[in-house]
Design an enzyme around this catalytic site. Structure first.
Site, PDB file in Angstrom:
ATOM      1  N   TYR A 151     -52.339   8.228   7.967  1.00 23.95           N
ATOM      2  CA  TYR A 151     -51.755   6.900   8.076  1.00 23.95           C
ATOM      3  C   TYR A 151     -52.848   5.893   8.408  1.00 23.95           C
ATOM      4  CZ  TYR A 151     -48.969   2.925   9.076  1.00 23.95           C
ATOM      5  OH  TYR A 151     -48.451   1.658   9.018  1.00 23.95           O
ATOM      6  N   GLN A 163     -41.500   3.906   8.395  1.00 24.75           N
ATOM      7  CA  GLN A 163     -40.959   4.436   7.143  1.00 24.75           C
ATOM      8  C   GLN A 163     -41.988   5.304   6.419  1.00 24.75           C
ATOM      9  OE1 GLN A 163     -41.194   1.275   8.073  1.00 24.75           O
ATOM     10  NE2 GLN A 163     -41.913  -0.062   6.435  1.00 24.75           N
ATOM     11  N   ASN A 223     -49.186   1.150  15.282  1.00 26.49           N
ATOM     12  CA  ASN A 223     -48.534   0.424  16.367  1.00 26.49           C
ATOM     13  C   ASN A 223     -47.492   1.321  17.036  1.00 26.49           C
ATOM     14  OD1 ASN A 223     -46.292   0.487  14.689  1.00 26.49           O
ATOM     15  ND2 ASN A 223     -46.633  -1.583  13.919  1.00 26.49           N
ATOM     16  N   SER A 251     -56.333   1.589  22.991  1.00 25.39           N
ATOM     17  CA  SER A 251     -57.737   2.002  23.051  1.00 25.39           C
ATOM     18  C   SER A 251     -58.374   1.572  24.374  1.00 25.39           C
ATOM     19  CB  SER A 251     -58.480   1.381  21.870  1.00 25.39           C
ATOM     20  OG  SER A 251     -59.742   1.976  21.722  1.00 25.39           O
ATOM     21  N   GLN A 283     -64.419  -3.699  23.046  1.00 26.00           N
ATOM     22  CA  GLN A 283     -63.154  -3.008  23.265  1.00 26.00           C
ATOM     23  C   GLN A 283     -62.033  -4.022  23.506  1.00 26.00           C
ATOM     24  OE1 GLN A 283     -60.727  -0.466  22.854  1.00 26.00           O
ATOM     25  NE2 GLN A 283     -62.708   0.532  23.072  1.00 26.00           N
ATOM     26  N   HIS A 340     -59.878  -5.532  20.671  1.00 22.10           N
ATOM     27  CA  HIS A 340     -58.910  -4.726  19.917  1.00 22.10           C
ATOM     28  C   HIS A 340     -57.475  -5.223  20.094  1.00 22.10           C
ATOM     29  CE1 HIS A 340     -60.770  -1.560  17.708  1.00 22.10           C
ATOM     30  NE2 HIS A 340     -61.516  -1.171  18.706  1.00 22.10           N
ATOM     31  N   GLU A 344     -61.166   7.309  26.992  1.00 23.98           N
ATOM     32  CA  GLU A 344     -61.317   7.620  25.562  1.00 23.98           C
ATOM     33  C   GLU A 344     -62.794   7.478  25.172  1.00 23.98           C
ATOM     34  OE1 GLU A 344     -59.636   4.625  23.075  1.00 23.98           O
ATOM     35  OE2 GLU A 344     -59.791   5.814  21.241  1.00 23.98           O
ATOM     36  N   HIS A 345     -63.371   6.299  25.445  1.00 28.30           N
ATOM     37  CA  HIS A 345     -64.793   6.058  25.187  1.00 28.30           C
ATOM     38  C   HIS A 345     -65.501   5.907  26.533  1.00 28.30           C
ATOM     39  CE1 HIS A 345     -62.691   4.156  21.672  1.00 28.30           C
ATOM     40  NE2 HIS A 345     -63.569   4.875  21.007  1.00 28.30           N
ATOM     41  N   GLU A 404     -43.126  47.857  29.781  1.00 29.37           N
ATOM     42  CA  GLU A 404     -42.401  46.593  29.576  1.00 29.37           C
ATOM     43  C   GLU A 404     -40.995  46.877  29.051  1.00 29.37           C
ATOM     44  OE1 GLU A 404     -44.529  43.580  27.394  1.00 29.37           O
ATOM     45  OE2 GLU A 404     -45.925  43.219  29.042  1.00 29.37           O
ATOM     46  N   HIS A 430     -41.174  49.140  20.452  1.00 30.43           N
ATOM     47  CA  HIS A 430     -42.603  48.838  20.346  1.00 30.43           C
ATOM     48  C   HIS A 430     -43.419  50.117  20.518  1.00 30.43           C
ATOM     49  CE1 HIS A 430     -41.343  44.692  20.696  1.00 30.43           C
ATOM     50  NE2 HIS A 430     -42.588  44.268  20.622  1.00 30.43           N
TER      51      HIS A 430
END
Lengths: 430, 430
Positions: B124, B186, B209, B233, B255, B258, B322-323, B410, B415
């Site tokens: 995306y 969508q 978003n 971010s 930053q 953004h 994150e950064h 067990e 098994h």
């Protein structure tokens, strides 16, 4: 076990459809449990132990005396078996280490990647009739190899308030010393929010019933990671005339005994082989202690006779089984064409139970078709991979104009300026 | 940007708290969108394009003519820059390949692990004012290197029904030929359920978003995997007197531009340095085209002056940025102590924008504190790792008794029997 002959894709999709998991009703029960543990901590855990496990817990944490005592309560043969399994699992998981990656991608621009252990992890070991010490090995060994700083294990106590000695012995063997007498959604809540006795963790691992699964999904909404989504366990056996029907039947039954919702599928290319397995199933089923469970699981299960191998492989990849047993003449060729499966068991002498316990692979695997897009638990599950870059004066002179052009075209001027200010500085310095 | 002096842990946790993400109201809007796309496919996508993008779409898929035409519409300088970035990103991601692992853990018991590409992936790419062709590189290159069979890219059209030529050029360069003119929830729905034009995918990648983020979370409930949870971010700069204040200010602003919800944090150990950066921030801010956005982001941001380096590192690992930009004298020592961060930028000449575009690391990184338990996107994000085991007659004789003992303990008799039936067969054969 019903048999389907040479189905088309639409038909096999319908026949192999996994049961829909109803999560909404369960969430309604689990949410208040999470809320109460978040609010009341240890007190809530003790209250739920009384309510669900019917036991009054004084100390939520297992003491070192309890661990010491467990060693005397275990059969030496079981101790030896656990040690052998531990050895194999350790060897195969230790080999999964990703070495540090470091490369100069262009002059003055160096990129790196390192595996850094997730600091705090929580392992959930279900209770119930059997002590799942094998899951302690499968989760505890990689957590320990990765070097996670804190490993906490939650498991429900029995009606005496004790944890099964095989679980204590195995945990101690791996070096896990924080064992909490708490099970169910409340244990997941404790690891999600933290309580007086239970540390808040970064990632929660382990199987469990639908309440545990729902609690893990809610934990994700609270910033905790989980190993993977969970559903009932499943096996698909793909076998031809070179397979031994009694082995195939035994493998199908070993999955069927897990629970009535277990998924068991046999794919083959001749009706004759299918009926041989059916006969074996009937006779083996009678001898099983858990035959009622296995029988009900088999009732929901399917034998599919496909027209040819190509179609069989298409079906397998479409179904994406958690466990896939391949017992066919040209096994290597088939294995190479499998693109969706959790773990693959090759040949007549590789039962699924080998991987469940001791071959060395991990038994925490994607079910419910998630083998299309998830891997099983591995050493990597206990790491984050952090990337690094270091750029020299020469490097920013080389790469700077590229960054400036790209940033300008994405209309991010401050991104561009962060480079320009450095290039100007270097120019002025000359 | 407010300044906090030498806070204790409780205080810094409070000051650096990320804004709570309200998902419930957004889910209410997104759920019907998913439902409609599931039911009406392409028709719904076209209806939503009219409603949200204000454009009548005839063909949802970009044609090869449109791609061809894009080549003439791009500035040669931008083409060159994209090629340089592509080269670096390809080099660093190609080096991330995990080789096949194969080992005999004990005589006759062989375990393997292979990376197998996820078959179908969806990328995306958000729309809006700027064409995010850099994200096409960051997601498309590893998808392509991994060998995913089908790669579909969804991105919203402009008011003329076109996709920005830089996006088409970049996608074509990587070899992505299925580009869908659809954005928002969508588009995520289309990749989740499939429509006439859009294939159903196994994993969805990419930023977006809050509607896109909510749609991705709902996709997970429908069996699709996603790259990681998303939030605004963020950057944390840790700098001492060896850092250059104008560089630090530029990085903070890159930053801040953004969005108003961007998180920007400066950590340092002297008030003097903090005030130098503050002065620089004020003067640089004035020159920025997006200064209104950046100013509002800065208003929510914090400079923290810590008593010493040890405390500063504790704060950084606690915040898990994150950064993370590290500009201090003993950088190697500090880098070695960082355990929670998405990507790390080392030294005065390594701006965050280098990693955003062209150093070679991936810019799709965990935000919102998820760097504690998630890695950024890497080559591995496009693979599943399947494990395999093959046991010989000798192998099951070696390992069988171990499996039998564990299974019996067990209480899983089927098994155990899956091994016993094989051991008996071998014994009888002799």
């Amino acid at each position: 076990m019903k048999t389907i002959l040479n189905p088309g894709k639409a038909e096999w999709i319908k026949s192999l459809k996994r049961p829909v998991q109803k999560t909404k009703d369960i969430e309604k029960i689990v949410k208040p449990i999470l809320r109460k543990v978040k609010r009341s901590g240890d007190k809530a855990l003790k209250k739920f132990a009384l309510e669900y496990d019917h036991v009054q817990i004084k100390n939520l944490l297992v003491t070192s005396e309890e661990v010491m005592k467990s060693k005397d309560l275990i059969d030496p043969q079981l101790k030896k078996a656990i040690l052998v399994a531990k050895g194999n699992i350790e060897k195969f998981h230790a080999a999964q280490v990703s070495p540090e990656l470091k490369m100069e991608v262009m002059e003055g621009v160096t990129c790196m990647r390192r595996s850094v252990p997730i600091q705090k992890v929580g392992l959930y070991i279900p209770g119930g009739t059997a002590p799942l010490f094998s899951t302690v090995l499968m989760l505890g060994i990689p957590a320990n190899l990765a070097g996670c700083e804190e490993i906490v294990l939650c498991t429900p106590p029995d009606s005496e308030g004790n944890i099964h000695p095989a679980i204590l012995f195995t945990a101690d063997l791996i070096g896990i010393d924080k064992i909490v007498k708490s099970g169910g959604a409340q244990a997941v809540a404790a690891m999600t929010f933290g309580t007086e006795s239970v540390p808040k963790v970064d990632k929660i691992f382990g199987p469990g019933n639908q309440y545990v699964t729902a609690a893990k999904q809610l934990a994700v909404k609270n910033g905790v990671a989980i190993d993977m989504p969970a559903g009932p366990s499943e096996v698909l056996v793909y076998a031809d005339e070179t397979a031994i029907p009694s082995f195939v039947a035994a493998d199908l039954l070993s999955q069927a005994e897990h629970g009535v919702d277990s998924q068991v599928v046999l794919v083959t290319t001749t009706e004759k082989f299918a009926s041989k397995v059916k006969k074996e199933l009937e006779s083996q089923l009678e001898k099983l202690p858990r035959k009622d469970i296995a029988k009900r699981a088999l009732d929901n299960s399917v034998t599919v006779v496909m027209a040819n191998q190509e179609k069989a492989i298409e079906l397998i990849n479409d179904y994406a089984p958690e466990h896939l047993i391949i017992c066919v003449e040209n096994e290597d060729e088939v294995v190479g064409q499998i693109i969706n499966a959790g773990s693959v068991f090759i040949g007549n002498f590789t039962p699924e139970s080998a991987g469940d316990y001791a071959s060395g692979t991990n038994h925490t695997l994607p079910t419910y078709g998630y083998a299309r897009n998830y891997s099983g638990v591995s050493l990597d599950s206990f790491y984050k991979k952090i990337t690094y870059q270091k750029i020299t004066e020469k490097g920013i002179q080389n790469l700077g104009p590229t960054i400036e052009t790209m940033a300008a075209n994405e209309l991010l001027d401050a991104h561009k300026y962060a480079v320009s200010v450095r290039l100007k500085y270097l120019k002025d310095k000359k």
